[in-house]
Design a protein around this motif. Sequence first.
Motif, PDB file in Angstrom:
ATOM      1  N   ALA A  85       0.833  -1.194   0.000  1.00  0.00           N
ATOM      2  CA  ALA A  85       0.000   0.000   0.000  1.00  0.00           C
ATOM      3  C   ALA A  85       0.868   1.243   0.000  1.00  0.00           C
ATOM      4  O   ALA A  85       1.949   1.263   0.578  1.00  0.00           O
ATOM      5  N   VAL A  86       0.358   2.283  -0.665  1.00  0.00           N
ATOM      6  CA  VAL A  86       1.036   3.574  -0.657  1.00  0.00           C
ATOM      7  C   VAL A  86       0.233   4.518   0.226  1.00  0.00           C
ATOM      8  O   VAL A  86      -0.971   4.701   0.016  1.00  0.00           O
ATOM      9  N   ILE A  87       0.905   5.081   1.206  1.00  0.00           N
ATOM     10  CA  ILE A  87       0.245   5.949   2.176  1.00  0.00           C
ATOM     11  C   ILE A  87       0.829   7.355   2.062  1.00  0.00           C
ATOM     12  O   ILE A  87       2.053   7.516   2.041  1.00  0.00           O
ATOM     13  N   GLN A 118      -4.076   9.377   3.493  1.00  0.00           N
ATOM     14  CA  GLN A 118      -4.729   8.857   2.300  1.00  0.00           C
ATOM     15  C   GLN A 118      -4.018   7.585   1.858  1.00  0.00           C
ATOM     16  O   GLN A 118      -2.787   7.551   1.784  1.00  0.00           O
ATOM     17  N   VAL A 119      -4.781   6.546   1.569  1.00  0.00           N
ATOM     18  CA  VAL A 119      -4.225   5.269   1.126  1.00  0.00           C
ATOM     19  C   VAL A 119      -4.690   4.994  -0.293  1.00  0.00           C
ATOM     20  O   VAL A 119      -5.811   5.369  -0.651  1.00  0.00           O
ATOM     21  N   ASP A 120      -3.852   4.331  -1.061  1.00  0.00           N
ATOM     22  CA  ASP A 120      -4.185   4.117  -2.474  1.00  0.00           C
ATOM     23  C   ASP A 120      -5.059   2.888  -2.702  1.00  0.00           C
ATOM     24  O   ASP A 120      -5.361   2.541  -3.835  1.00  0.00           O
ATOM     25  N   SER A 121      -5.472   2.226  -1.635  1.00  0.00           N
ATOM     26  CA  SER A 121      -6.358   1.075  -1.764  1.00  0.00           C
ATOM     27  C   SER A 121      -7.236   0.998  -0.520  1.00  0.00           C
ATOM     28  O   SER A 121      -6.926   1.608   0.503  1.00  0.00           O
ATOM     29  N   LEU A 130      -1.501   1.027   8.480  1.00  0.00           N
ATOM     30  CA  LEU A 130      -2.550   0.097   8.104  1.00  0.00           C
ATOM     31  C   LEU A 130      -1.969  -1.303   7.991  1.00  0.00           C
ATOM     32  O   LEU A 130      -0.759  -1.476   7.887  1.00  0.00           O
ATOM     33  N   THR A 131      -2.866  -2.249   8.005  1.00  0.00           N
ATOM     34  CA  THR A 131      -2.475  -3.655   7.861  1.00  0.00           C
ATOM     35  C   THR A 131      -2.724  -4.093   6.434  1.00  0.00           C
ATOM     36  O   THR A 131      -3.820  -3.874   5.906  1.00  0.00           O
ATOM     37  N   GLY A 132      -1.724  -4.716   5.829  1.00  0.00           N
ATOM     38  CA  GLY A 132      -1.869  -5.193   4.476  1.00  0.00           C
ATOM     39  C   GLY A 132      -2.858  -6.333   4.385  1.00  0.00           C
ATOM     40  O   GLY A 132      -3.069  -7.061   5.358  1.00  0.00           O
ATOM     41  N   THR A 133      -3.436  -6.486   3.239  1.00  0.00           N
ATOM     42  CA  THR A 133      -4.398  -7.567   3.027  1.00  0.00           C
ATOM     43  C   THR A 133      -3.691  -8.797   2.468  1.00  0.00           C
ATOM     44  O   THR A 133      -2.505  -8.744   2.136  1.00  0.00           O
ATOM     45  N   PHE A 187       2.002  -1.357   7.271  1.00  0.00           N
ATOM     46  CA  PHE A 187       2.583  -0.255   6.530  1.00  0.00           C
ATOM     47  C   PHE A 187       2.418   1.042   7.313  1.00  0.00           C
ATOM     48  O   PHE A 187       1.380   1.255   7.964  1.00  0.00           O
ATOM     49  N   PHE A 188       3.428   1.905   7.212  1.00  0.00           N
ATOM     50  CA  PHE A 188       3.385   3.182   7.903  1.00  0.00           C
ATOM     51  C   PHE A 188       3.518   4.326   6.909  1.00  0.00           C
ATOM     52  O   PHE A 188       4.274   4.229   5.940  1.00  0.00           O
ATOM     53  N   GLY A 189       2.784   5.390   7.175  1.00  0.00           N
ATOM     54  CA  GLY A 189       2.914   6.578   6.376  1.00  0.00           C
ATOM     55  C   GLY A 189       4.223   7.286   6.670  1.00  0.00           C
ATOM     56  O   GLY A 189       4.939   6.928   7.607  1.00  0.00           O
TER      57      GLY A 189
END
Lengths: 112, 115
Positions: free
Chosen positions: B2-4, B24-27, B95-98, B105-107
């Motif tokens: 994910a991109v944060i 903002q997250v890209d997914s 956030l936690t990856g799926t 993942f951290f911003g």
Amino acid sequence: AQSVAQPEDQVNVAEGNPLTVKCTYSVSGNPYLFWYVQYPNRGLQFLLKYITGDNLVKGSYGFEAEFNKSQTSFHLKKPSALVSDSALYFCAVRDVFSRIYFGAGTRLTVKP
Amino acid sequence: SAVISQKPSRDICQRGTSLTIQCQVDSQVTMMFWYRQQPGQSLTLIATANQGSEATYESGFVIDKFPISRPNLTFSTLTVSNMSPEDSSIYLCSLTGTGSTNEQFFGPGTRLTVL
């Protein structure tokens, strides 16, 4: 409650020597353990994780960590340290709700 | 992965004011979190940002001081209210990856200085 402890505030090693950054954990249930690195004025970077499986986990930048259930430890290791490895290292544990709890951090300094 | 992204990346604020930080997250992600890293300290979890309901705060953090919004699965905000110099920190969303990665993942963080 889930927690991790990093007993050393600071670790100093000479370039080319092996390095170890220590971490012990206290969890209920199966541990989800992580190592992160933070370079000066840069974000937090993921190094490696242990979820299940082999006790020796290989990660980024040549780092590895050994999960030891009997000693409740998850020490970070690297066979040959580089000056560029100098940074702040965090051990962390994740609970069943995906909340991450970090250790206090260990500052690694690798001297030429 | 994910991109944060976080806004602002840094800010200098006056005591008594409030600042809202955007993440903002890209997914679409289910679990989002806010952390604080005070100078020279480790990261501390502030709260879990729940989509469609109130955030769940950790011990020592309250909604009046750190109100959080999560209007959808890709966006969250953290407000630092009535700021004091002790609020000077880096604030990070996470956030936690799926899937099977189980990675967290951290911003990039928002560096806040309160004068």
